[in-house]
Design a protein around this motif. Structure first.
Motif, short mmCIF file in Angstrom:
data_model
loop_
_atom_site.label_atom_id
_atom_site.label_comp_id
_atom_site.label_asym_id
_atom_site.label_seq_id
_atom_site.Cartn_x
_atom_site.Cartn_y
_atom_site.Cartn_z
N GLU A 115 0.81 -1.17 0.02
CA GLU A 115 -0.03 -0.03 0.05
C GLU A 115 0.85 1.33 0.14
OE1 GLU A 115 -3.23 0.57 -0.29
OE2 GLU A 115 -3.60 -1.67 -0.65
N HIS A 116 1.99 1.24 0.54
CA HIS A 116 3.06 2.33 0.44
C HIS A 116 4.05 2.51 -0.52
CE1 HIS A 116 2.09 3.92 4.74
NE2 HIS A 116 1.67 2.72 4.89
N LEU A 117 3.67 1.55 -1.50
CA LEU A 117 4.64 1.76 -2.83
C LEU A 117 3.89 2.43 -3.86
CD1 LEU A 117 6.19 -1.88 -3.00
CD2 LEU A 117 7.52 0.17 -2.75
N ARG A 118 4.72 3.05 -4.80
CA ARG A 118 3.87 3.56 -5.87
C ARG A 118 4.02 2.49 -6.84
NH1 ARG A 118 7.79 3.68 -9.67
NH2 ARG A 118 10.02 4.24 -9.38
N PRO A 119 2.96 2.60 -8.00
CA PRO A 119 3.23 1.67 -8.94
C PRO A 119 4.58 1.69 -9.38
CG PRO A 119 1.02 3.00 -9.24
CD PRO A 119 1.80 3.49 -8.19
N GLY A 120 5.10 0.30 -9.74
CA GLY A 120 6.38 0.32 -10.11
C GLY A 120 7.48 0.41 -9.06
N GLY A 121 7.05 0.68 -7.77
CA GLY A 121 7.89 0.70 -6.63
C GLY A 121 8.36 -0.61 -6.16
N TRP A 122 9.69 -0.61 -5.56
CA TRP A 122 10.18 -1.98 -5.20
C TRP A 122 10.21 -2.40 -3.81
CZ3 TRP A 122 13.58 -4.99 -8.66
CH2 TRP A 122 13.60 -4.55 -9.94
N LEU A 123 10.15 -3.67 -3.37
CA LEU A 123 10.31 -4.13 -2.24
C LEU A 123 11.31 -5.31 -2.22
CD1 LEU A 123 8.65 -4.56 0.57
CD2 LEU A 123 7.42 -6.42 -0.30
N PHE A 124 12.08 -5.03 -1.22
CA PHE A 124 13.16 -5.93 -0.81
C PHE A 124 12.93 -6.65 0.22
CE2 PHE A 124 14.97 -2.55 -3.54
CZ PHE A 124 15.40 -3.42 -4.43
N VAL A 125 12.89 -8.03 0.44
CA VAL A 125 12.80 -8.85 1.56
C VAL A 125 14.20 -9.49 1.84
CG1 VAL A 125 10.50 -8.91 1.40
CG2 VAL A 125 11.68 -10.67 0.57
N GLY A 126 14.56 -10.33 3.03
CA GLY A 126 15.54 -11.06 3.21
C GLY A 126 15.55 -12.36 2.34
N HIS A 127 16.60 -13.07 1.69
CA HIS A 127 16.56 -13.99 1.01
C HIS A 127 15.80 -15.29 1.62
CE1 HIS A 127 18.77 -12.73 -2.37
NE2 HIS A 127 19.84 -12.14 -1.54
N ALA A 128 15.77 -15.19 2.77
CA ALA A 128 15.17 -16.52 3.40
C ALA A 128 13.69 -16.08 3.55
CB ALA A 128 15.73 -16.55 4.82
N GLU A 129 13.23 -15.10 2.96
CA GLU A 129 11.89 -14.76 3.18
C GLU A 129 11.03 -14.66 2.06
OE1 GLU A 129 12.15 -11.53 6.99
OE2 GLU A 129 12.89 -11.19 4.86
N SER A 130 11.91 -14.92 0.89
CA SER A 130 11.12 -14.43 -0.57
C SER A 130 9.98 -15.39 -0.67
CB SER A 130 12.19 -14.83 -1.43
OG SER A 130 11.88 -14.53 -2.73
N MET A 131 9.97 -16.50 -0.34
CA MET A 131 8.93 -17.65 -0.72
C MET A 131 7.86 -17.33 0.23
SD MET A 131 10.16 -19.69 -2.64
CE MET A 131 9.00 -20.70 -2.52
N VAL A 132 7.82 -16.46 1.24
CA VAL A 132 6.50 -16.13 1.78
C VAL A 132 5.78 -14.72 1.28
CG1 VAL A 132 7.58 -16.84 3.95
CG2 VAL A 132 7.49 -14.40 3.56
N VAL A 133 6.52 -14.23 0.35
CA VAL A 133 5.60 -12.83 -0.34
C VAL A 133 4.97 -13.37 -1.40
CG1 VAL A 133 6.15 -10.86 -1.63
CG2 VAL A 133 7.78 -11.72 0.05
N GLU A 134 3.47 -13.60 -1.13
CA GLU A 134 2.36 -13.71 -1.95
C GLU A 134 1.51 -12.61 -2.06
OE1 GLU A 134 0.88 -17.76 -1.32
OE2 GLU A 134 2.73 -18.59 -1.35
N ASP A 135 1.64 -11.55 -3.02
CA ASP A 135 0.56 -10.62 -3.34
C ASP A 135 0.31 -10.39 -4.85
OD1 ASP A 135 -0.23 -7.86 -3.65
OD2 ASP A 135 -0.22 -7.77 -1.46
N GLY A 136 -0.62 -10.39 -5.03
CA GLY A 136 -1.10 -10.28 -6.54
C GLY A 136 -0.67 -8.86 -7.22
#
Length: 284
Positions: A246-267
């Motif tokens: 919600e806080h990212l602009r269209p085209g904005g980037w989200l970085f998470v830890g490498h061990a967390e990549s699999m939990v990021v599920e957002d359409g």
């Protein structure tokens, strides 16, 4: 004298409070970790063990007095400069150029980045050096960084911007020359402080990531949410990721830890690189 028998629910109550207030899951098999992190408080207060300290918290009103100290001790604050270096390369090579490419002729690029679990500030200052280099190359770039954390102790160090010289080893030599001032700590060890030109574009604030809505601007260009999701359960992970988007602009980037990549599920996100996601354009 025989020690007072500990009420059986004290440890469970303590774990429940930590979970409710910080989102950190501390199962019963981690009681030894709790004890080790609070050991300094045991010594200062004359408590012999975790059970004695919990009696102090729940029977003697110690919880309200010690809560800030407890949060500072039980939160994990491992960090280092340019940790997961590829993310900072993506920031330099993709995120910033994309933001500049969106500009209308003659416009300035108001670039905003949020280090959401900033710890001592190493992540935020790493990003700041990348952005400062980019701004030196293209004067249209007007950048600022917000760093937040639940721990007041680490935020105090981030605001001081003074670090032992040994912690700056991962920082490229030319960046150390441009952006730090060498000094000495009280014990004579080498230290360095980031230059005012960087510090004036940084802001640090206490924030609990399980308590939205966050007092943070929308339409951010990048959010670093690294190595914090692993401490939350699945429901809170999903909620926090949704809040971040919600806080990212269209085209904005989200970085998470490498061990967390699999939990990021957002359409609303596209997976662009290991542990790096981009909010889709033209989608609510």
């Amino acid at each position: 004298m025989q020690a007072l028998k500990l009420r059986p629910d004290y440890r469970e109550r303590f774990r429940d409070i930590i979970y409710r207030e910080t989102g950190i899951c501390m199962p019963a098999n981690k009681d030894h970790l709790l004890a080790s992190r609070l050991r300094r408080r045991f010594i200062e207060g004359g408590f012999h063990d975790l059970d004695g300290y919990l009696r102090h918290l729940f029977e003697e009103g110690g919880l309200a007095r010690d809560w800030e100290l407890i949060v500072n001790q039980v939160t994990t604050n491992k960090t280092e400069f340019f940790r997961e270096r590829r993310h900072f390369e993506i920031l330099s090579e993709q995120v910033i150029p994309e933001a500049l490419a969106r500009l209308r002729p003659g416009a300035a690029c108001r670039f905003r980045l949020w280090s959401a679990a900033a710890s001592t500030g190493a992540e935020a200052y790493s990003a700041a050096m990348v952005l400062a280099d980019a701004a030196a190359a293209d004067r249209r770039l007007d950048w600022a960084i917000l760093g937040t954390d639940i721990s007041t102790a680490v935020l105090a160090q981030a605001e001081r911007a003074i670090y032992p010289s040994r912690e700056l080893t991962p920082v490229p030599a030319q960046m150390r020359v441009r952006y730090t001032m060498a000094g000495r700590s009280r014990n004579g060890a080498g230290s360095a402080r980031f230059v005012p030109e960087l510090r004036r574009r940084m802001r640090f604030a206490e924030m609990n990531l399980i308590n939205p809505p966050f007092p943070v601007a929308r339409n951010l260009d990048a959010i670093f949410l690294r190595n914090v999701l692993i401490y939350f359960d699945e429901a809170r992970q999903a909620r926090l990721i949704a809040d971040m988007v919600e806080h990212l602009r269209p085209g904005g980037w989200l970085f998470v830890g490498h061990a967390e990549s699999m939990v990021v599920e957002d359409g609303r996100l596209d997976h662009m690189a290991p542990a790096a996601f981009r909010r889709k354009e033209n989608q609510p």
